[in-house]
Design an enzyme around this catalytic site. Sequence first.
Site, PDB file in Angstrom:
ATOM      1  N   ASN A 211      -1.340  -7.992   2.936  1.00  0.00           N
ATOM      2  CA  ASN A 211      -0.961  -7.931   1.521  1.00  0.00           C
ATOM      3  C   ASN A 211       0.511  -7.619   1.369  1.00  0.00           C
ATOM      4  OD1 ASN A 211      -0.370  -5.228  -0.096  1.00  0.00           O
ATOM      5  ND2 ASN A 211      -1.625  -4.663   1.686  1.00  0.00           N
TER       6      ASN A 211
ATOM      7  N   PHE B  43       3.141  -2.760  -4.998  1.00  0.00           N
ATOM      8  CA  PHE B  43       2.871  -1.692  -5.985  1.00  0.00           C
ATOM      9  C   PHE B  43       2.758  -2.238  -7.412  1.00  0.00           C
ATOM     10  CE2 PHE B  43       5.168   1.914  -3.395  1.00  0.00           C
ATOM     11  CZ  PHE B  43       4.104   1.949  -2.510  1.00  0.00           C
TER      12      PHE B  43
ATOM     13  N   ASN C 102       3.420   8.650  -1.154  1.00  0.00           N
ATOM     14  CA  ASN C 102       3.348   7.461  -0.307  1.00  0.00           C
ATOM     15  C   ASN C 102       4.763   7.005   0.030  1.00  0.00           C
ATOM     16  OD1 ASN C 102       2.811   5.069   0.953  1.00  0.00           O
ATOM     17  ND2 ASN C 102       2.039   4.013  -0.867  1.00  0.00           N
TER      18      ASN C 102
ATOM     19  N   SER D  46       4.490   2.223   2.417  1.00  0.00           N
ATOM     20  CA  SER D  46       4.156   0.822   2.153  1.00  0.00           C
ATOM     21  C   SER D  46       5.285  -0.061   2.663  1.00  0.00           C
ATOM     22  CB  SER D  46       3.971   0.582   0.662  1.00  0.00           C
ATOM     23  OG  SER D  46       4.007  -0.804   0.413  1.00  0.00           O
TER      24      SER D  46
ATOM     25  N   ASN E 164       5.933  -2.928   1.534  1.00  0.00           N
ATOM     26  CA  ASN E 164       6.243  -3.951   0.527  1.00  0.00           C
ATOM     27  C   ASN E 164       7.223  -3.518  -0.554  1.00  0.00           C
ATOM     28  OD1 ASN E 164       4.444  -5.800   1.775  1.00  0.00           O
ATOM     29  ND2 ASN E 164       2.745  -4.618   0.914  1.00  0.00           N
ATOM     30  N   THR E 165       7.772  -2.315  -0.443  1.00  0.00           N
ATOM     31  CA  THR E 165       8.855  -1.896  -1.343  1.00  0.00           C
ATOM     32  C   THR E 165      10.078  -1.686  -0.461  1.00  0.00           C
ATOM     33  OG1 THR E 165       7.356  -0.840  -2.913  1.00  0.00           O
ATOM     34  CG2 THR E 165       9.636  -0.088  -2.946  1.00  0.00           C
TER      35      THR E 165
ATOM     36  N   LYS F 217       1.545  10.190   3.076  1.00  0.00           N
ATOM     37  CA  LYS F 217       0.879   9.076   3.773  1.00  0.00           C
ATOM     38  C   LYS F 217       1.910   8.335   4.614  1.00  0.00           C
ATOM     39  CE  LYS F 217      -2.110   5.093   3.015  1.00  0.00           C
ATOM     40  NZ  LYS F 217      -3.018   4.435   2.065  1.00  0.00           N
TER      41      LYS F 217
ATOM     42  N   THR G  36      -3.431   5.959   8.564  1.00  0.00           N
ATOM     43  CA  THR G  36      -2.133   5.389   8.272  1.00  0.00           C
ATOM     44  C   THR G  36      -2.207   4.347   7.151  1.00  0.00           C
ATOM     45  OG1 THR G  36      -2.344   3.465   9.731  1.00  0.00           O
ATOM     46  CG2 THR G  36      -1.513   5.484  10.719  1.00  0.00           C
ATOM     47  N   ASN G  37      -1.044   3.913   6.733  1.00  0.00           N
ATOM     48  CA  ASN G  37      -0.919   2.772   5.831  1.00  0.00           C
ATOM     49  C   ASN G  37      -1.059   1.479   6.659  1.00  0.00           C
ATOM     50  OD1 ASN G  37      -0.166   1.185   3.522  1.00  0.00           O
ATOM     51  ND2 ASN G  37       0.909   2.975   2.745  1.00  0.00           N
ATOM     52  N   THR G  38      -0.732   0.351   6.065  1.00  0.00           N
ATOM     53  CA  THR G  38      -0.806  -0.945   6.758  1.00  0.00           C
ATOM     54  C   THR G  38       0.378  -1.072   7.736  1.00  0.00           C
ATOM     55  OG1 THR G  38       0.476  -1.955   4.987  1.00  0.00           O
ATOM     56  CG2 THR G  38      -1.911  -2.069   4.790  1.00  0.00           C
TER      57      THR G  38
HETATM   58  C1  LIG Z   1      -4.551  -5.120  -0.842  1.00  0.00           C
HETATM   59  C2  LIG Z   1      -4.145  -3.749  -0.387  1.00  0.00           C
HETATM   60  C3  LIG Z   1      -3.370  -2.962  -1.227  1.00  0.00           C
HETATM   61  C4  LIG Z   1      -2.978  -1.682  -0.803  1.00  0.00           C
HETATM   62  N1  LIG Z   1      -2.250  -0.910  -1.652  1.00  0.00           N
HETATM   63  C5  LIG Z   1      -1.920   0.345  -1.285  1.00  0.00           C
HETATM   64  C6  LIG Z   1      -1.211   1.184  -2.164  1.00  0.00           C
HETATM   65  O1  LIG Z   1      -0.911   0.819  -3.301  1.00  0.00           O
HETATM   66  N2  LIG Z   1      -0.881   2.433  -1.726  1.00  0.00           N
HETATM   67  C7  LIG Z   1      -1.235   2.894  -0.483  1.00  0.00           C
HETATM   68  O2  LIG Z   1      -0.931   4.049  -0.150  1.00  0.00           O
HETATM   69  N3  LIG Z   1      -1.924   2.112   0.375  1.00  0.00           N
HETATM   70  C8  LIG Z   1      -2.269   0.861  -0.005  1.00  0.00           C
HETATM   71  N4  LIG Z   1      -2.971   0.081   0.863  1.00  0.00           N
HETATM   72  C9  LIG Z   1      -3.272   0.576   2.220  1.00  0.00           C
HETATM   73  C10 LIG Z   1      -4.650   1.188   2.315  1.00  0.00           C
HETATM   74  O3  LIG Z   1      -4.785   2.321   1.499  1.00  0.00           O
HETATM   75  C11 LIG Z   1      -4.951   1.589   3.778  1.00  0.00           C
HETATM   76  O4  LIG Z   1      -4.049   2.607   4.166  1.00  0.00           O
HETATM   77  C12 LIG Z   1      -4.804   0.426   4.742  1.00  0.00           C
HETATM   78  O5  LIG Z   1      -5.288  -0.763   4.169  1.00  0.00           O
HETATM   79  C13 LIG Z   1      -5.541   0.678   6.056  1.00  0.00           C
HETATM   80  O6  LIG Z   1      -6.922   0.857   5.846  1.00  0.00           O
HETATM   81  P1  LIG Z   1      -7.996  -0.339   6.048  1.00  0.00           P
HETATM   82  O7  LIG Z   1      -7.744  -0.918   7.399  1.00  0.00           O
HETATM   83  O8  LIG Z   1      -9.321   0.337   5.911  1.00  0.00           O
HETATM   84  O9  LIG Z   1      -7.751  -1.310   4.957  1.00  0.00           O
HETATM   85  C14 LIG Z   1      -3.369  -1.205   0.473  1.00  0.00           C
HETATM   86  C15 LIG Z   1      -4.153  -2.013   1.302  1.00  0.00           C
HETATM   87  C16 LIG Z   1      -4.540  -3.262   0.889  1.00  0.00           C
HETATM   88  C17 LIG Z   1      -5.385  -4.094   1.809  1.00  0.00           C
END
Ligand SMILES: Cc1cc2nc3c(=O)[nH]c(=O)nc-3n(C[C@H](O)[C@H](O)[C@H](O)COP(=O)(O)O)c2cc1C
Length: 368
Positions: free
Chosen positions: A116, A120, A179, A182, A184-185, A222, A250-252
Amino acid sequence: MYNLFFRLVFRRMDPERAHHLAFRWIRLVVRIPVLRTFVAAALAPRYEELRTEAFGLRMHGPFGLAAGFDKNAVAIDGMSMLGFDHVEIGTVTGEPQPGNPAQRLFRLVQDRALINRMGFNNEGSLAVAARLASRTPVFKPVVGVNIGKTKVVPEEEAVGDYVKSTERLAPYADYLVVNVSSPNTPGLRNLQATEALRPLLSAVREAADRVVTARRVPLLVKIAPDLADEDVDAVADLAVELGLDGIIATNTTIAREGLGLRSEPSLVEETGGLSGAPLKARSLEVLRRLYARVGDRVTLVGVGGVEDAEDAWQRILAGATLVQGYSAFVYEGPFWGRAIHKGLAARLRTSPYATLADAVGADVRKTA
Ligand SMILES: Cc1cc2nc3c(=O)[nH]c(=O)nc-3n(C[C@H](O)[C@H](O)[C@H](O)COP(=O)(O)O)c2cc1C
């Protein structure tokens, strides 16, 4: 059954449209009292042995919904009804913003992953605070509020933007998450460097204490899985130094390791954060490293590639008090939260640990 449904309906739809459609159904069910009571009774965690306490908050179970799914706090009851015992809303930014242009969400079905670059997209701190203020809860999950930087705000002014969100949202947050991870910012992840993170977290702490005096709002950070190991250690040390309540790991990831050669190469090349199964190993590794460093001094939340109860159990043994998920929900469907709690209860019963709290970090302590 969900698998068949996914293949026939969701998989043919644009992923973001499918997300909104699922959201609409969940909110519809919540509006019908008899239906929501029935669904919640079937899916809510009700295992005495899974009762959990994290940063002073009592929960029925350790598994919750990760940030990003309910960015604007419109489906807290719905997600609770589906068995997520805590729901982290956001990321909410100081000001509203549309996020990146579509298409910005991609399914890598063969790899059970998502990429993704939403950026935000959210209604902003004022609107989300108003929604939380006027909410008449049907269910009462723990509600985490995840805040991030507005894209147009320059990096040097980031603290002010986070403080603005804190002032507006902390009163409605059972816990607050900064956070900084991410992908993406632009520039956001630079805030993970301790020189930037220390003043940011201190300012958010101060703002939360100023606007909420009746209780102490737990504050978490995070982090990204792409941090170098020394930087993970530095964040861990800073968390201890500042008396932070928790770290979410973790985050992505921006890495593309762990992707089988199964997904279409064009998809793999999409810019954005990768989540789901390919993230599992690194997220677990970061969690273990954090636990080895902070032990019980900072509460850890494990997220990234959790697909089933065994994954959730491994996170607990690696040091997580709470576990979250997002991507696998897309592939597993509405019974996923229940399956995780049920499987966790079964694992705990056959384990050598008397309580879930005893199991937290047990694997890391063994190898220490
Ligand atoms: C479509 C999408 C949008 C996300 N948006 C946010 C976000 O706005 N803020 C955030 O802290 N993490 C965001 N995440 C990350 C998730 O909270 C999570 O940390 C990450 O996807 C890893 O977990 P998972 O493998 O179970 O998806 C997003 C993930 C996805 C897939």
